[in-house]
Each structure stands twice: as C-alpha cells, then as structure tokens.
Design a protein around this motif. Structure first.
Motif, PDB file in Angstrom:
ATOM      1  N   UNK A 278       0.839  -1.214   0.000  1.00 19.98           N
ATOM      2  CA  UNK A 278       0.000   0.000   0.000  1.00 19.98           C
ATOM      3  C   UNK A 278       0.864   1.249   0.000  1.00 19.98           C
ATOM      4  N   UNK A 279       1.912   1.257   0.845  1.00 22.40           N
ATOM      5  CA  UNK A 279       2.808   2.426   0.894  1.00 22.40           C
ATOM      6  C   UNK A 279       3.509   2.613  -0.453  1.00 22.40           C
ATOM      7  N   UNK A 280       3.924   1.500  -1.068  1.00 20.87           N
ATOM      8  CA  UNK A 280       4.559   1.573  -2.393  1.00 20.87           C
ATOM      9  C   UNK A 280       3.626   2.211  -3.418  1.00 20.87           C
ATOM     10  N   UNK A 281       2.341   1.836  -3.395  1.00 18.03           N
ATOM     11  CA  UNK A 281       1.369   2.414  -4.320  1.00 18.03           C
ATOM     12  C   UNK A 281       1.173   3.913  -4.065  1.00 18.03           C
ATOM     13  N   UNK A 282       1.086   4.284  -2.798  1.00 17.08           N
ATOM     14  CA  UNK A 282       0.892   5.705  -2.465  1.00 17.08           C
ATOM     15  C   UNK A 282       2.085   6.535  -2.935  1.00 17.08           C
ATOM     16  N   UNK A 283       3.285   6.018  -2.695  1.00 28.55           N
ATOM     17  CA  UNK A 283       4.488   6.739  -3.131  1.00 28.55           C
ATOM     18  C   UNK A 283       4.489   6.916  -4.654  1.00 28.55           C
ATOM     19  N   UNK A 284       4.142   5.885  -5.386  1.00 29.93           N
ATOM     20  CA  UNK A 284       4.097   5.972  -6.846  1.00 29.93           C
ATOM     21  C   UNK A 284       3.005   6.918  -7.332  1.00 29.93           C
ATOM     22  N   UNK A 285       1.879   6.951  -6.605  1.00 29.84           N
ATOM     23  CA  UNK A 285       0.819   7.913  -6.982  1.00 29.84           C
ATOM     24  C   UNK A 285       1.317   9.356  -6.859  1.00 29.84           C
ATOM     25  N   UNK A 286       2.072   9.623  -5.776  1.00 29.40           N
ATOM     26  CA  UNK A 286       2.622  10.995  -5.635  1.00 29.40           C
ATOM     27  C   UNK A 286       3.618  11.285  -6.757  1.00 29.40           C
TER      28      UNK A 286
END
Length: 291
Positions: A278-286
């Motif tokens: 989930x954190x990986x996805x959030x970082x990539x979204x930013x």
C-alpha cells in the motif's frame, strides 16, 4: 397531571407486589407449618479415622421431598429406658444434612445386649413438628493389609465383632481403588467373608496412580447391625501416570503468551507485506502526480 398519574400508578404497582409477596409467604408458611420431618441416620466408622453419624432431615412440601436446612438436632445415647445421655448437638446445612463426630467409641455406652442405642431428636419449631429417630449398632472393625504371593498383590481383610473379638462370617465387603469421580472396584462386586471373617482379593496389574501410590478401600456398606465401616490402605504399586499436559507448550488452545511460533510469524509477514505494498502504491501515486 401526568406526573400525578404516574405516581399513583407506581403506588398501585408497589402495593400489588407487596400484597403478592405477603400472600406467597403466608401460603408457604401454611404449607410448611406442622409438616412432618423425617430423619435418616447412618453410623460410619473409618478405621484409624473418624467415627460419625451421617444425618439427613427431609420433609414433603408441595408433594416434593426436600432437605430441611438449619434445624437443630440433639444426639442422645440411650442406655436403658431410664437413662439417657446428651452427647451433643448438630445443625443441618442447606441440603438438610448434618454430621455428628464421635471422639471415640468409649464416648458412648452399650445396653445389656452390647448394642449402642442412639436417639436423634428434633424439638420442632413454628414450621415443623417434633421428630425423633432411634437406631442401634454394634462395634466392629475391618483389619486389612497388602500381601504379595508369587509376584501377585492381594488385599487381605478380616471383619471382627469387637463385642467378643470374634470373626463375622458371610458379610459382603467391597474392595475398590479410590478415584476422583467413581471408585474402581476389584474382584467380585461383593466379596463374602469366610468362616474366619476374611476375604482375599487379587489386585489387577496396570492400575495407574499419582506417584505410583494407590489407595484401596475395603467397605462394609450400611449394615443393619454394624453401619458402614471403611478401611484404607495406601501402597506404592501403581503404574506411574504419564504427564500429558500441554500447558507449557505452544498450542492452538494455549493462552496468548504461548501462541505457536508460526502464528506469530506468518500473520505478521502478511500484515507488513500488505502495508508495504500500500505504501509503495501511495508513493508511486505521488510521483505520477508530480510528473
């Protein structure tokens, strides 16, 4: 106005409850008043232990036999028609049961026929009529021992009439091993004494015992003349009990501090893995938003 009506209604409800309880108590008092109390008594003798009278007080109330609690009972030694000695008093418990312990057999006297005559007296109260119970018994002993013959263990026991120290023939003795819920019987259901007043019962092999100790009971049960007599023998001839408890092991049914290792590792790996994704996805979204 509404408050006044509620107040009156509450008063009526309280009055009804009070009247109902009073009626119920009066009915119960009428049902129990002058009821007959029935007393049952058994003389019990534990060799090298206590001697006592086991007492049960019951009455039939509303067509049911119930134990009568908290009634006082007087215990008398009736020597003859003109002499009676008060031995003491006892009070029944919530189940209607009472127990009167004798210090020793010399605390009571026999009549001319060598019988001990006992009277249990209830003097009556507002609810129950006066009641009494007479019973007689003679003094007897069970002498027992453990013997070994040809590598086989036996319980040997002799029933003796202490009036004249003579053996008692043809009486049934039960031999059993003490257990938590129900004794384990040995030999025949009833072992009748021979002309010497004796029985010999073989002990089965492979009986488990705590610390290899077995406690044997030799019992004459509720005899008309001698009451209940019990002799106890402890012997280190049992099979050691194998400890099968999993209390200190990590099992599915253990407390939290004994949780199995795989239940600690796998759920934590899954939890950290999901949150990491989930954190990986959030970082990539930013990153996508910035570009």
């Amino acid at each position: 106005m509404k408050s006044l009506l509620n107040f009156r209604y509450s008063i009526l409800v309280l009055f009804y409850i009070f009247l109902n309880n009073s009626t119920h108590q009066d009915t119960y008092a009428q049902n129990t008043k002058n009821n007959i109390v029935r007393l049952n008594v058994t003389y019990v003798k534990i060799m090298k232990g206590d001697m006592f009278f086991d007492i049960k007080a019951t009455s039939k109330i509303d067509k049911k036999s119930v134990g009568i609690a908290n009634i006082n009972l007087d215990i008398y030694n009736e020597i003859d028609s003109s002499e009676s000695i008060l031995l003491g008093k006892t009070t029944t418990n919530l189940n209607g049961e009472g127990k009167f312990i004798l210090d020793n057999i010399n605390a009571i006297k026999t009549d001319s026929t060598n019988f001990y005559n006992i009277k249990i007296l209830f003097k009556g109260n507002d609810s129950f009529k006066k009641a009494s119970k007479y019973f007689s018994f003679k003094n007897a002993d069970i002498n027992s021992k453990l013997i070994t013959k040809d590598s086989i263990n036996y319980i040997s026991a002799t029933l003796i009439d202490r009036t004249n120290d003579s053996p008692i023939e043809g009486e049934p003795l039960t031999v059993q091993v003490q257990r938590l819920f129900k004794p384990l019987k040995l030999g025949k259901e009833l072992n009748f004494t021979n002309e010497n007043g004796s029985i010999v019962v073989p002990i089965e092999e492979g009986i488990p015992g705590v610390d290899e100790i077995l406690t044997f009971e030799i019992v004459l049960t509720d005899h008309d003349d001698f009451g209940t007599i019990k002799a106890l023998i402890k012997a280190p001839i049992g099979i050691p009990i194998v400890e099968e408890s999993t209390f200190n092991e990590r099992t599915m049914w253990s407390p939290r501090n004994k949780t199995p290792i795989f239940l600690l590792i796998i759920p934590n790996i899954l939890t950290f893995g999901i949150w990491g994704f989930i954190i990986y996805l959030i970082v990539n979204l930013f990153k996508i938003q910035k570009t």
